[in-house]
Scaffold this active site. Sequence first.
Site, PDB file in Angstrom:
ATOM      1  N   TYR A  69      16.357 -12.622  -3.637  1.00 20.17           N
ATOM      2  CA  TYR A  69      15.525 -11.431  -3.870  1.00 20.17           C
ATOM      3  C   TYR A  69      16.354 -10.155  -3.678  1.00 20.17           C
ATOM      4  CZ  TYR A  69      11.052  -9.023  -4.390  1.00 20.17           C
ATOM      5  OH  TYR A  69      10.025  -8.243  -4.848  1.00 20.17           O
ATOM      6  N   LYS A  76      11.727  -2.952  -2.122  1.00 21.57           N
ATOM      7  CA  LYS A  76      10.323  -3.100  -1.692  1.00 21.57           C
ATOM      8  C   LYS A  76      10.119  -2.523  -0.291  1.00 21.57           C
ATOM      9  CE  LYS A  76       8.460  -5.193  -5.300  1.00 21.57           C
ATOM     10  NZ  LYS A  76       7.691  -4.380  -6.247  1.00 21.57           N
ATOM     11  N   ILE A 105       3.999 -15.354  -7.885  1.00 19.64           N
ATOM     12  CA  ILE A 105       3.245 -15.718  -9.091  1.00 19.64           C
ATOM     13  C   ILE A 105       4.226 -15.707 -10.260  1.00 19.64           C
ATOM     14  CG2 ILE A 105       1.399 -15.019 -10.678  1.00 19.64           C
ATOM     15  CD1 ILE A 105       0.042 -13.597  -8.311  1.00 19.64           C
ATOM     16  N   LYS A 106       4.126 -16.699 -11.119  1.00 19.42           N
ATOM     17  CA  LYS A 106       5.057 -16.745 -12.256  1.00 19.42           C
ATOM     18  C   LYS A 106       4.671 -15.682 -13.286  1.00 19.42           C
ATOM     19  CE  LYS A 106       7.455 -20.104 -15.141  1.00 19.42           C
ATOM     20  NZ  LYS A 106       8.628 -19.250 -15.124  1.00 19.42           N
ATOM     21  N   THR A 107       5.557 -14.724 -13.497  1.00 19.18           N
ATOM     22  CA  THR A 107       5.345 -13.666 -14.493  1.00 19.18           C
ATOM     23  C   THR A 107       6.691 -13.408 -15.175  1.00 19.18           C
ATOM     24  OG1 THR A 107       5.921 -11.914 -12.941  1.00 19.18           O
ATOM     25  CG2 THR A 107       3.597 -12.490 -13.075  1.00 19.18           C
ATOM     26  N   LEU A 108       6.659 -12.511 -16.153  1.00 17.46           N
ATOM     27  CA  LEU A 108       7.920 -12.178 -16.835  1.00 17.46           C
ATOM     28  C   LEU A 108       8.938 -11.632 -15.833  1.00 17.46           C
ATOM     29  CD1 LEU A 108       9.263 -12.103 -19.607  1.00 17.46           C
ATOM     30  CD2 LEU A 108       8.435  -9.751 -19.858  1.00 17.46           C
ATOM     31  N   ALA A 109       8.483 -10.693 -14.984  1.00 14.75           N
ATOM     32  CA  ALA A 109       9.404 -10.063 -14.026  1.00 14.75           C
ATOM     33  C   ALA A 109       9.933 -11.083 -13.018  1.00 14.75           C
ATOM     34  CB  ALA A 109       8.699  -8.919 -13.306  1.00 14.75           C
TER      35      ALA A 109
END
Length: 169
Positions: A69, A76, A105-109
Amino acid sequence: MIHSLAFANKDDLSGRYINTGRQGFLLAMDVSVYSLTLLCKHAEPLMKGRNGSIITLTYYGSEKVIPNYNVMGVAKAALEASVRYLAADMGQNGIRINAISAGVIKTLASSGISGMRTMLEHCEGKSPLKKNVTTDEVGKTALYLCSNLASGVTGEIIHVDAGYNIVGM
Ligand SMILES: NC(=O)c1ccc[n+]([C@@H]2O[C@H](COP(=O)([O-])OP(=O)(O)OC[C@H]3O[C@@H](n4cnc5c(N)ncnc54)[C@H](O)[C@@H]3O)[C@@H](O)[C@H]2O)c1
């Protein structure tokens, strides 16, 4: 107002944080952190005295080291500090600002972060609720924060992560 964006170069989301270059660092901070401050500056006159509510999205990598990360964890942490300073600035105009610290959560980012599948499996196994959260669950907390139900809440970082952040071992 919902601030739901972040960006870092893919190269800076794997390997060792120590290798983050100056340009990549500044890019992540500019897009993922400064954007909130700038948006608030422009939103404040529109929301003043109208019970405005602002929400941003953050992640647990601001509090603890999460593999890969890296620079986004540092961004963040700065984002969460910004929420507190912005809450102090805008409170006098009746504007609230809070962050939702969402579980993975699986997202584009998030697909840009190395080892996403491992993170999802790990959180499902280790979180108190034994699951990964859904976008609906994050949305329901956003609805609460936008509504009058949260009229006394500002400057907070609310975890919507199936309880993952409370687990020590
Ligand atoms: N997905 C997760 O696991 C997770 C967990 C916690 C927090 N978040 C945060 O949620 C927020 C939304 O991310 P997401 O996972 O829903 O992914 P997403 O891909 O759906 O959303 C990211 C958004 O950022 C926008 N964006 C990227 N660079 C931009 C730029 N330079 N200027 C303007 N917009 C730009 C993209 O257009 C996109 O709409 C981010 O802040 C992310 O860090 C995500």
